[in-house]
Scaffold this motif. Structure first.
Motif, PDB file in Angstrom:
ATOM      1  N   TYR A 463     -53.263  -9.924 -11.704  1.00 33.48           N
ATOM      2  CA  TYR A 463     -53.191 -10.412 -12.931  1.00 33.48           C
ATOM      3  C   TYR A 463     -53.647 -11.827 -12.737  1.00 33.48           C
ATOM      4  N   PHE A 479     -36.899 -10.652 -11.913  1.00 25.30           N
ATOM      5  CA  PHE A 479     -37.449 -10.755 -13.133  1.00 25.30           C
ATOM      6  C   PHE A 479     -38.531  -9.722 -13.328  1.00 25.30           C
ATOM      7  N   PHE A 482     -37.910  -6.068 -12.830  1.00 25.45           N
ATOM      8  CA  PHE A 482     -37.146  -5.567 -13.881  1.00 25.45           C
ATOM      9  C   PHE A 482     -37.947  -5.400 -15.099  1.00 25.45           C
ATOM     10  N   ILE A 483     -38.990  -6.372 -15.555  1.00 18.25           N
ATOM     11  CA  ILE A 483     -39.483  -6.179 -16.722  1.00 18.25           C
ATOM     12  C   ILE A 483     -40.617  -5.056 -16.448  1.00 18.25           C
ATOM     13  N   GLU A 519     -50.326  -1.259 -19.856  1.00 21.61           N
ATOM     14  CA  GLU A 519     -51.317  -1.822 -18.705  1.00 21.61           C
ATOM     15  C   GLU A 519     -50.151  -1.588 -17.168  1.00 21.61           C
TER      16      GLU A 519
ATOM     17  N   MET B   1     -50.385  -6.020 -19.869  1.00 20.83           N
ATOM     18  CA  MET B   1     -50.848  -7.230 -19.637  1.00 20.83           C
ATOM     19  C   MET B   1     -49.885  -8.105 -18.494  1.00 20.83           C
ATOM     20  N   SER B   2     -49.947  -9.166 -18.321  1.00 15.85           N
ATOM     21  CA  SER B   2     -49.371  -9.848 -17.312  1.00 15.85           C
ATOM     22  C   SER B   2     -47.972 -10.441 -18.103  1.00 15.85           C
ATOM     23  N   LEU B   3     -47.337 -10.932 -17.204  1.00 12.68           N
ATOM     24  CA  LEU B   3     -45.664 -11.431 -17.905  1.00 12.68           C
ATOM     25  C   LEU B   3     -45.993 -12.626 -18.917  1.00 12.68           C
ATOM     26  N   TRP B   4     -45.145 -12.419 -19.873  1.00 10.63           N
ATOM     27  CA  TRP B   4     -45.248 -13.687 -20.809  1.00 10.63           C
ATOM     28  C   TRP B   4     -45.336 -14.908 -20.331  1.00 10.63           C
ATOM     29  N   VAL B   5     -44.632 -15.121 -19.368  1.00 10.80           N
ATOM     30  CA  VAL B   5     -44.615 -16.330 -18.611  1.00 10.80           C
ATOM     31  C   VAL B   5     -46.091 -16.896 -18.507  1.00 10.80           C
ATOM     32  N   ASP B   6     -46.512 -15.964 -17.923  1.00 13.31           N
ATOM     33  CA  ASP B   6     -48.122 -16.403 -17.643  1.00 13.31           C
ATOM     34  C   ASP B   6     -49.225 -16.341 -18.798  1.00 13.31           C
ATOM     35  N   LYS B   7     -48.896 -15.271 -19.836  1.00 12.79           N
ATOM     36  CA  LYS B   7     -49.680 -15.087 -20.914  1.00 12.79           C
ATOM     37  C   LYS B   7     -49.645 -16.222 -21.880  1.00 12.79           C
ATOM     38  N   GLU B 213     -45.085 -11.783 -29.686  1.00  9.97           N
ATOM     39  CA  GLU B 213     -45.028 -10.470 -29.117  1.00  9.97           C
ATOM     40  C   GLU B 213     -44.043  -9.595 -29.937  1.00  9.97           C
ATOM     41  N   ARG B 235     -39.631 -21.546 -17.363  1.00  9.71           N
ATOM     42  CA  ARG B 235     -40.101 -20.241 -16.670  1.00  9.71           C
ATOM     43  C   ARG B 235     -38.964 -19.391 -16.752  1.00  9.71           C
ATOM     44  N   LEU B 239     -38.808 -15.699 -18.878  1.00  6.64           N
ATOM     45  CA  LEU B 239     -38.724 -14.437 -17.941  1.00  6.64           C
ATOM     46  C   LEU B 239     -37.536 -13.594 -18.784  1.00  6.64           C
ATOM     47  N   THR B 240     -36.330 -14.474 -19.013  1.00  4.42           N
ATOM     48  CA  THR B 240     -35.212 -13.939 -19.441  1.00  4.42           C
ATOM     49  C   THR B 240     -35.412 -13.531 -20.677  1.00  4.42           C
ATOM     50  N   GLU B 242     -38.303 -12.141 -22.058  1.00  2.00           N
ATOM     51  CA  GLU B 242     -38.957 -10.854 -21.906  1.00  2.00           C
ATOM     52  C   GLU B 242     -38.150  -9.853 -21.444  1.00  2.00           C
ATOM     53  N   SER B 243     -37.385  -9.921 -20.461  1.00  2.00           N
ATOM     54  CA  SER B 243     -36.499  -9.123 -19.880  1.00  2.00           C
ATOM     55  C   SER B 243     -35.354  -8.583 -20.988  1.00  2.00           C
TER      56      SER B 243
END
Lengths: 631, 358, 356
Positions: A463, A479, A482-483, A519, B1-7, B213, B235, B239-240, B242-243
């Motif tokens: 990424y 996290f 988990f995600i 992905e 896709m990467s994590l939302w926190v990065d996106k 999203e 951050r 993350l929370t 998204e989870s």
């Protein structure tokens, strides 16, 4: 010191035997001659050390419990006969408890017996001069050969010491096992020996004087070879657990036996006693015996006292028997039964060398203080003890020997003081003491670090994001997997759903709409909590049981990185690259659509259940149709 | 896709979300990149220090600052121990995290920076550098994460390096607490305070992410709950979010349970235990938990902080609150002075239990 | 011939200088060039000026708080003694804290001290006194190890015919006695505000800065008599506002750059503390923390607020200064700002509760 002593004595023993045929051995012998001459020059009146002079010449002379001797013989004899499945005999125990002498004498008696038998069939003579017992000499190796190799070579050369030139291989001197790579090599050589397919191998005996070592570097006080020179750390658990290895533990020499032995010597050496010493020998011998289980050291002390001008009632000069970690812990917590004055007891403890491993000792206090009266003592005492330990930890920051000693003395006195005010419950026996968990935790930390490296490199490659270690430890380690796990799960259910669709355009549209889900790749992404789930780290000695700990901990960052990179290449070939490209563009154009999933209260735990996917598939995921209608 | 926190991480100064004042400041710095002073960003975790710093670099060097690559570098300490360190770099910057290096950070700082300084930046034809005219800025940026965990020794070395190589290195230090930074370094840097987003700002950012999203949010109150729980740590908040979204089929309800990192849950439970079950055996239990937290590399200071504030929340009496925070302050200091965290954590727990008895 | 060569070099030198000037720290740029420019250290300056005339210099020990002109004084003095060209060969300046082991004293200092004095050119001799000795300046001498200091003692004696030492330090107590007794001591006092202010005004007029009223006073206030810090603060604030329209330095900018907490936040905090509601206080402290304010700054400003508060009893202040000292030391040791600040606030509130 102990090691040189023991190797010296073994060399002396060897001297008394025949001159060995091997070239390098003769060199060694010459050197010994030289050194002996020199010592003779120094002390002309005491030509020979008593412990060598009165050393055992037959196994029955050994100052050893009869049963122990029988145990050893019972194991060694079949090995010599070649009838035992046992490939390595391991003798462990403190220094000076006749481990090596026992083997040497037994070898002499047994080997000649069996060698002669086998030799007769081939009618080969002339090997009567062969030594019955071949020792590994770690200090004597040609330049350019690494120490581990040297040991390996020794084993290779000696493996045909069966049949006619049968001999017992005694390993007392070890290669420099403090070096990690040498140690690994050493252990691997032993493993190869154990797993060797050859039916007949000469008996291999390892005699290991175990001790706690004083670690120089404060930060390295883990439960490892640097502090604990014992079988577990020297040989490794793989070797120890091998069925081809038998272990016999030796205890310090029995007091009665030792006393008898010393008295015998004194009678035979009566003429060399200095005046007035002879009358007091009884007192001296009993005081020596009281403090020492080391025959070599005890004999030496007797000789020194008897032949020198030392005062009659001088303190004995035996090697001080080190108090083990657990003994000293017990003394601090419960007081000593011998020394009633606590102050005196603490002073003695501070002087003894057992406490030199400050950190291990203090951690041991922390680990075990709560066992006092089976947890039944006031909270205030617990607070005082932990408080004192915590304060002492801040004291030891400056690395001077004095402050380190003070930092140990403080909690030690605090604990003794606290517990001396709490009445000891006589009913509760001493609980089991535990080695501090700290070393285990540190190993786990290292493993965690390796896991984090793996996670970080993967994220980086896949990424292009980099997280600092702290952030990974605090947030991403939990996290992100988990995600991703939930994504992966959704992906599976979607795939199931898609496979039920007929028209390919529908499929593509659906894939496009859920690109982010697709992905996720369980082959590459890390889907379980980094470093494993949280649980309890329990006390106990099971640090050796966790094999995977060791293997992971040794892998370096470079290695992890290489592995991850290699893995990612395979991923790139497999992945659906074009899909993602299309979707990035799509996503930008997409208006917001509502996912019409309803909360169905399904638990997500049973993932590999096909019917479950079917059910999920029947629910409509984000449909591309809604998307287009909105457009 | 990467994590939302990065996106959804802003990549340029223009897209930075909260705290406009700071954005202006950075923009004015970016106008004249040659003059860029050493910077020291300070503010709580997750407030966007790194994001801001990267955006600034982006506007100075162009987008290749996001072309990260990672190297594992080896160093040998004076005591002959091998040390491995992850060095993240792009063509125009370099990132260091001193906490990876332990007590040997001084050597690493000196060696690595000397190396960087000796490599003159000759590549100045591409990017916005070319526009501002030839000799624009021939320096490389060195970002030091968690600068507050640098030892004094390393800070002294850094100070010297700052002067010596100021021509071709610019430092950007990121830290949570300025108290640990020695004065000479502070005085050589431009101090940039980075406040965490307010609760309202957090909610706005969260709802923006949720909207993009396609997460249906039943009521903003759930977002408020997340923001409250994360205390300004964006951050953690994203993350929370998204989870929770993935756990609830992309539909957040008021009743959806909050997801906290497992270690937080463990600490909260432990706090509860300390309040309810005040015995020696309970301390022993807590020790096992503490050891596990430490084995998962949760910093001891974070443990004591979470624990202390959970306890303060949990005890009703003011007297007890005061006691808890007092002992927390004592053992927190000892954590910094000593080297084995377990003593201090257990000492804290024992003390608090004692305190609550009274 | 040689004169021509030097003249040429002098011509080119300023050009290069002007190139660097932009980024050159103002602290260097506005360092006093002559002894008489040194601000507010009249006594020291007059004594040193006398030595200029007599050309006889003792070993010197300059001490005093940071930013009071110690380094500037000695640099100006050497310039006046030797002139710009000779300075290079006659003066050794060691000013880093890190290369001060005993090895440095043995090698670098000793080898320099041992050198015979180079001969000044005739032109220099006309303009400058050029006394026949070299000067070794040891900045931040208090961070030298005592080993190195005692090694220095011998060196000082052995080469006193050709070398003079100037030790510069903040704390005279950290210089070992034998060393201190060999030097004549010069105490540099904290700059008083008028002198410092005029210096700041001079700098800002030279740089043609625009600023709000009281900004300079505020800068002085924040830097507590440390002129170096004040000038650096001024420079960085000017850098920030450079691209604003209009480029005016405001009080807010200065506050922000210095990391000081706005006074309204401090007064809210103190009123909450006086309100004695623990949960309320905790909440406010958490907010402070969240906004990223530096804990030590908050502590310092609380200190200032309470000590200057007339309504509090001296007993209260006594207890309070202990609390503040305690928190400050814990913070310096690396304590967690949130915990420490919360502890301080709660403890002070507790003082109120106890009715002091």
């Amino acid at each position: 010191m102990k090691r040189t002593l023991s190797s010296l004595s073994s060399q002396i023993n060897e001297m008394r035997g025949t001159v060995s045929p091997k070239d390098n051995d003769t060199v060694a012998v010459k050197r010994q001659n030289l050194s002996l001459e020199r010592s003779a020059f120094k002390r002309p009146q005491a030509a020979e050390e008593w412990c060598a002079k009165y050393g055992p010449v037959h196994s029955t002379d050994l100052v050893l419990h009869k049963r122990k001797l029988r145990d050893v013989r019972d194991l060694l004899e079949p090995m010599i006969r070649g009838e035992s499945s046992c490939r390595i005999l391991l003798l462990t125990g403190p220094a000076g408890c006749s481990k090596s002498s026992c083997i040497k004498l037994l070898a002499e008696e047994l080997v000649t017996q069996y060698r002669w038998k086998s030799a007769s069939t081939f009618s080969v003579s002339s090997n009567s001069g062969d030594p019955c017992c071949i020792e590994y000499d770690g200090s004597n190796f040609p330049l350019g050969v690494s120490k581990g190799d040297h040991f390996d070579q020794f084993l290779m050369e000696s493996r045909y010491r069966t049949g006619s030139n049968l001999a017992v291989l005694l390993i007392e001197d070890l290669p420099n096992i403090f070096n990690l790579s040498t140690r690994t090599q050493f252990q691997q050589s032993l493993l190869r020996w154990l797993c060797n397919g050859e039916p007949h191998l000469p008996p291999l005996v390892i005699s290991l004087s175990e001790c706690e070592l004083q670690a120089g570097d404060n930060s390295n006080n883990t439960f490892g070879i640097d502090t604990q020179f014992i079988a577990e750390t020297v040989l490794g658990f793989e070797v120890l657990a091998h069925p081809g290895l038998q272990r016999i533990k030796f205890n310090p020499i029995n007091k009665t036996l030792l006393k008898k032995h010393l008295n015998d010597i004194s009678i035979r050496e009566q003429q060399s006693f200095t005046p007035r010493k002879w009358e007091h020998r009884g007192e001296f011998v009993s005081s020596v015996v009281e403090h020492c289980g080391d025959i070599r050291s005890a004999t030496g002390a007797l000789q020194l006292w008897a032949t020198s001008s030392l005062p009659i009632f001088s303190k004995n000069h035996t090697r001080e028997q080190s108090i083990s970690l657990f003994q000293s812990l017990g003394r601090v917590m419960y007081g000593s039964s011998d020394i009633t004055d606590d102050n005196q007891m603490v002073n003695d403890l501070m002087l003894s060398n057992g406490l030199n491993m400050n950190d291990v000792f203090k951690l041991g206090l922390l680990e075990n203080y709560s066992a006092f009266n089976k947890h039944d003592f006031p909270l205030r005492s617990a607070a005082e003890i932990t408080g004192s330990l915590s304060l002492s930890d801040t004291m030891s920051v400056e690395f001077s020997a004095k402050s380190l000693a003070e930092a140990t003395e403080y909690p030690l006195r605090a604990v003794r003081d606290t517990f001396s005010r709490n009445k000891k419950d006589e009913r509760s026996s001493h609980n089991k003491s535990y080695f501090p968990r700290d070393s285990k935790v540190r190993k786990m930390c290292r493993n965690f670090e390796v896991d984090v490296d793996k996670f970080s490199y993967t994220t980086m490659k896949r990424y292009g994001c980099w997280y600092s270690f702290r952030n990974v430890a605090l947030y991403f380690s939990y996290f992100a997997p988990f995600i991703r796990k939930r994504r992966n799960f959704k992906k599976k259910s979607l795939q199931h759903y898609i496979s039920s669709l007929d028209s390919p355009s529908d499929r593509e549209a659906l894939i496009a709409a859920n690109s982010d889900i697709f992905e996720c790749d369980e082959q590459v992404d890390i889907l379980s909590r980094v470093g494993g789930d949280l649980s309890l780290v329990t006390a106990g000695q099971d640090a050796f049981g966790e094999r995977d700990l060791k293997s992971r901990y040794t892998s370096s960052k470079t290695l992890v990185l290489q592995r991850v990179v290699a893995q990612n290449f395979t991923f790139n070939e497999v992945s659906t690259g074009e899909l993602t490209e299309v979707n990035v563009a799509d996503e930008l154009l997409d208006p917001i659509i509502n996912s019409d999933d309803e909360d169905d209260g399904i638990s997500f735990e049973d993932e590999d259940d096909d019917t479950f996917y079917d059910m999920l598939a029947s629910q409509s995921p984000r449909k591309p149709t809604t998307n287009s209608t909105r457009n | 896709m990467s994590l939302w926190v990065d996106k959804y991480r802003p990549k340029s100064l223009e897209t930075l979300s909260h705290n406009e004042r700071l954005t202006h400041l950075l923009q004015s710095l970016a106008v004249e990149p040659r003059d860029l002073p050493h910077l020291l960003f300070y503010g709580p975790n997750g407030a966007g220090k790194k994001t801001r710093c990267m955006s600034l670099l982006n506007s100075i060097f162009g987008s290749n600052v996001y072309k990260l690559k990672i190297d594992v570098r080896q160093f040998t300490t004076p005591s002959n121990r091998k040390l491995e360190l992850n060095v993240v770099s792009s063509p125009s910057h370099l990132e260091l995290t001193p906490s990876d290096m332990g007590n040997n950070d001084r050597i690493v700082i000196q060696e690595l920076l000397k190396e960087v300084a000796q490599m003159e930046q000759v590549d100045f034809q591409t990017g916005p550098a070319a526009e501002t005219g030839g000799l624009a800025h021939r320096y490389k940026c060195v970002i030091i994460n968690e600068a507050d965990s640098l030892t004094r020794d390393a800070q002294a070395a850094l100070r010297r390096t700052m002067e010596k190589y100021s021509r071709n290195i610019r430092f950007i230090l990121l830290c949570e607490s300025m108290s640990n930074i020695i004065a000479p370094i502070k005085s050589r840097c431009l101090l940039v305070r980075t406040p965490a987003p307010s609760a309202q700002e957090t909610v706005e950012i969260l709802s923006k992410v949720a909207k993009n999203e396609r997460v249906s949010v039943e009521n903003d109150s759930i977002l408020h709950a997340i923001s409250e729980n994360c205390g300004g740590n964006l951050r953690k908040a994203i993350l929370t979010l998204e989870s929770m979204a993935l756990n609830n089929e992309m539909a957040l309800k008021i009743t959806s349970p909050l997801i906290r990192p497992d270690w937080v849950v463990v600490i909260l439970k432990m706090a509860n235990r300390v309040i309810k079950d005040r015995t020696v055996s309970s301390i022993v239990e807590c020790r096992s938990i503490l050891y596990d937290l430490l084995a998962h590399c949760i910093p001891a200071k974070v443990i004591i902080q979470e624990l202390a504030f959970a306890l303060v929340q949990g005890v009703p009496k003011d007297e007890h609150k005061k006691g808890v925070i007092y002992w927390a302050s004592i053992f927190d200091e000892r954590l910094c002075l000593g080297n084995k965290p377990i003593y201090h954590l257990e000492g804290f727990i024992a003390r608090v239990m004692c305190e609550l008895e009274s | 011939m040689s004169e021509g060569f030097f003249a040429k070099r002098q011509k080119t030198a300023p050009k290069q200088a002007s190139n660097i000037d932009d980024s050159k720290p103002w602290v260097e740029k506005y360092r006093p060039k002559k002894l008489e420019d040194v601000a507010a250290q009249d006594h020291t300056v007059t004594v040193l000026q006398k030595t200029l005339k007599s050309a006889n210099l003792p070993h010197m020990l300059f001490y005093g708080p940071p930013g009071t002109g110690k380094t500037s004084t000695i640099l100006a003095l050497t310039k006046e003694l030797y002139g710009p060209t000779l300075v290079k060969s006659r003066v050794l300046e060691l000013n880093a804290s890190d290369e001060r082991g005993i090895a440095i004293v043995r090698d670098k200092i000793k080898s320099f001290a041992r050198l015979t004095v180079s001969k000044p050119s005739t032109s220099d001799l006309e303009k400058y006194p050029c006394p026949p000795y070299k000067i070794i300046i040891l900045d931040e001498a208090d961070s030298m190890t005592s080993d190195a200091q005692s090694a220095l003692r011998r060196t000082m004696e052995n080469y006193s015919n050709v070398t003079r030492f100037c030790l510069i330090c903040n704390y005279v107590t950290r210089i070992i006695d034998p060393l201190a007794s060999r030097c004549s001591k010069f105490r540099f006092k904290r700059l008083d505000s008028t002198n410092a202010l005029s210096r700041l005004q001079y700098v800002s007029s030279q740089e043609s800065l625009q600023y709000e009223d009281n900004v300079l006073e505020k800068i002085l206030d924040i830097s507590e008599g440390d002129l170096r810090r004040a000038i650096m603060l001024l420079q960085s604030s000017s850098k920030i506002v450079k691209h604003l329209e209009p480029p005016v330095i405001s009080n807010l900018t200065v506050d922000e750059l210095a990391g000081t907490v706005p006074s309204d936040l401090i007064s809210t905090l103190t009123s909450k503390i006086a309100g004695m509601d623990f949960s309320d206080i905790m909440k406010f402290v958490a907010d402070l923390e969240r906004s990223g304010w530096s804990g030590s700054a908050v502590v310092n400003q609380l200190h200032e607020y309470y000590i200057n508060n007339e309504q509090l009893t001296s007993k209260f202040k006594n207890k309070l200064s202990w609390l503040i000292f305690d928190t400050d030391s814990k913070l310096t040791n690396g304590g967690n700002e949130h915990i420490q600040l919360a502890n301080l606030a709660i403890s002070v509130a507790d003082l109120y509760r106890k009715g002091m």
